[in-house]
Design a protein around this motif. Sequence first.
Motif, PDB file in Angstrom:
ATOM      1  N   ASN B  15     -44.824 -72.946   3.665  1.00 22.48           N
ATOM      2  CA  ASN B  15     -43.900 -71.616   3.691  1.00 22.48           C
ATOM      3  C   ASN B  15     -42.716 -72.082   4.691  1.00 22.48           C
ATOM      4  O   ASN B  15     -41.331 -72.347   4.905  1.00 22.48           O
ATOM      5  N   ASN B  16     -43.599 -72.635   6.052  1.00 21.83           N
ATOM      6  CA  ASN B  16     -42.577 -72.698   7.219  1.00 21.83           C
ATOM      7  C   ASN B  16     -41.885 -74.068   7.143  1.00 21.83           C
ATOM      8  O   ASN B  16     -40.000 -74.323   7.299  1.00 21.83           O
ATOM      9  N   TYR B  20     -36.428 -72.520   1.000  1.00 23.06           N
ATOM     10  CA  TYR B  20     -36.809 -71.480  -0.370  1.00 23.06           C
ATOM     11  C   TYR B  20     -35.496 -71.786  -1.376  1.00 23.06           C
ATOM     12  O   TYR B  20     -34.580 -71.757  -0.876  1.00 23.06           O
ATOM     13  N   CYS B  44     -32.475 -63.646   4.741  1.00 21.37           N
ATOM     14  CA  CYS B  44     -32.953 -64.424   4.714  1.00 21.37           C
ATOM     15  C   CYS B  44     -32.128 -65.228   5.870  1.00 21.37           C
ATOM     16  O   CYS B  44     -32.759 -66.294   6.663  1.00 21.37           O
ATOM     17  N   ILE B  48     -35.663 -66.657   7.225  1.00 16.54           N
ATOM     18  CA  ILE B  48     -35.928 -68.557   6.595  1.00 16.54           C
ATOM     19  C   ILE B  48     -34.343 -68.779   7.181  1.00 16.54           C
ATOM     20  O   ILE B  48     -33.456 -69.772   6.589  1.00 16.54           O
ATOM     21  N   ARG B  51     -33.234 -72.588   6.391  1.00 14.51           N
ATOM     22  CA  ARG B  51     -34.086 -72.919   5.225  1.00 14.51           C
ATOM     23  C   ARG B  51     -34.124 -72.824   3.911  1.00 14.51           C
ATOM     24  O   ARG B  51     -34.887 -72.241   2.984  1.00 14.51           O
ATOM     25  N   TYR B  52     -33.453 -72.219   3.277  1.00 10.60           N
ATOM     26  CA  TYR B  52     -32.720 -71.686   1.955  1.00 10.60           C
ATOM     27  C   TYR B  52     -31.856 -71.992   1.193  1.00 10.60           C
ATOM     28  O   TYR B  52     -30.598 -72.902   2.403  1.00 10.60           O
ATOM     29  N   ILE B 104     -42.897 -64.498   2.631  1.00 11.04           N
ATOM     30  CA  ILE B 104     -43.020 -64.920   3.985  1.00 11.04           C
ATOM     31  C   ILE B 104     -43.773 -63.744   5.691  1.00 11.04           C
ATOM     32  O   ILE B 104     -43.683 -62.689   5.198  1.00 11.04           O
TER      33      ILE B 104
END
Lengths: 569, 109
Positions: B15-16, B20, B44, B48, B51-52, B104
């Motif tokens: 996840n980290n 995504y 987002c 994150i 990271r997406y 998340i």
Amino acid sequence: MSLKSSNNSDSPTGSLPKSPTGIAGLDEITGGGIPKGRPTLICGGTGCGKTLFSIEFVVHGALLYGEPGVFMSFEEKSEELALNVVSLGYDLEQLQRDKLLKMDYVRIDRSEIEETGEYDLDGLFIRLGYAIDSIGAKRVVLDTIENLFSGLLDQGILRAELRRLFEWLKGKKVTTIITGEKGEGTLTRNGLEEYISDCVILLDHRVANQISTRLLRIVKYRGTVHGTNEYPFLIDEAGISVLPITSLTLEHDVTSDRVSSGIPSMDKMLEGKGFFRGSSILVSGTAGTGKTSIAASFVHEACNQKKRAIYFAYEESPQQIIRNMRSIGIDLQQHVDSGLLQFQASRPSLNGLEMHLLSIHKAVELYDPQVVALDPITNLITVGSMSEVKSMLIRLIDFLQSRQITVMFTALSLNTIVNEQTDEGVSSLVDAWVLVREIESNGERNRGLYIMKSRGMKHSNQVREFVITDEGLNLVDVYLGPEGVLTGSAREAQQLQEQTGVVLHQNAINRKDREIERKRFVLESKIASLKEEFESMQDELNRTYVEEELRKEVMEKNREQLTRNRHDE
Amino acid sequence: MIEPAKLSDLESDDNNGKTYELRLFVTGASINSIRAIANLKHICESYIPGRYSLEIIDVYQQKDLAESEQIIALPLLIKKFPMPQRRLIGDMSDTAKVLKGLGISTKSE
């Protein structure tokens, strides 16, 4: 399956345009089908045939009426559905390739979906709209749209969206079937009936006495006249058929043609010609009175006339009937071999009444006979109540009469006292009723036959003795003597007695004849002698007359002589 | 044998560390669509960032996608990666639910 069912998509002016379902019987009840361009709700419990109903609707639309359809399933995958209806002869895959059908399986999995705020069902609209436009669909099925309620949480949004969906479908002018699961006390679990106001059809599946009956009822059909009864329907290898397949009115044609009963002496009781063609005849009687023989003889005669016949046997197997009838000189096997006679034997408990009725319908439609015999209808009581059997027979008679088929039922009356109004209560339905009853006297039982009624013709009111011989069936006049009705050996004794009487009588007549002859002879000789007497008298008279003449002449001569002599002096 | 501790480590790592992969299906410029796009972008960027990858698809433009992607309710967000795949519907205004749906965890922030 009969495809003759109404094809009047262009209904008469003034009435609602309708979209034929192609389901046998339903289009008759609804007067042409379900409302065109509007949604129709079909609701019912699990396994009542909703999905099949809707598949038939789209498939018939595609194949028979040139209306492509979209089938949106919320329950079963397209492949599963296609597999389910293969047995009905529907090739959904092929229809999809031909652009006549579009299947779409909508999968909603509660566990996969997270609701994060306001949403709408635009996805469904786009999807459906795209499917409709891609094949130019005129028919849409949403099966079972209620599954959305379990997939999505926000009931408020869902209800508003469904209302919008149905309006949108109306705007698209597609005829839609929406199926819904029956709820507690409501037609559908989520109250879909609130949104669909044009046509609601309820399907039901009831089991009574271990025999199941499927029933269909039109709960509501706005703007049209429709049958309001619960109509039984069946699902079999040909799909759904709703009964009655025939008209609901009493309008069939009649004929005054006659068909022979196969027993010449019985025909004689019916104006010498037999029953009307297309009429229904009930033969009732106690056990062993020869009802089957009468039916067999009727069928036999029809086959001899080169008419096709079906014999529905609910008691004996065809082989049994053929063997038994051979013993009375009726050879049914030859007709079976020549294809004129068909046997349809089944145990009554095999099916529910409706199934029986439908199998009769099918056999009749397939084989198109002119004569049908059902032997015996009383056995059907084991699978239905009196009133159910009666309603089935009404529909059967109705159906057969509309096709001008002469039908003979046999019925077993259990009580020896003739009860004029029982016999499944069909006596009022049938056109002719022949009653065979036991007459027990002088230590023997004989069969008495009489015609209780025969509509539209003069018929004998006499009780005849019904005799079964090696050469077939016959009716003999019974003797009415001072001791009452004489049958069997008593009748034969009476016959012998009469024969003796005849001989004696003849003898007496002969004696009288001879006496008269003698008298005539005497008289004639008398006449002859008188004649002779008269002739001799006449001779006598003639002689006297001649003598008289001669004397006169001689005297004249003498006088002349005397005169001459005087002058000479 | 996989130890439970290790498994959770792996998940959090995923996840980290991973990117995504998100696809958002919308219908033109409807209110819900606009709100969903805005809300999602905000979430987002907040949780994150970087990271997406977000793909926004207008279903009106690609109607055939509705069937192939099993779309009913819109707006719809599909999390293609990391596994498991998740589907989120609505205008993404419920941040807690969106985060839960995307997997998340807010505690890590």
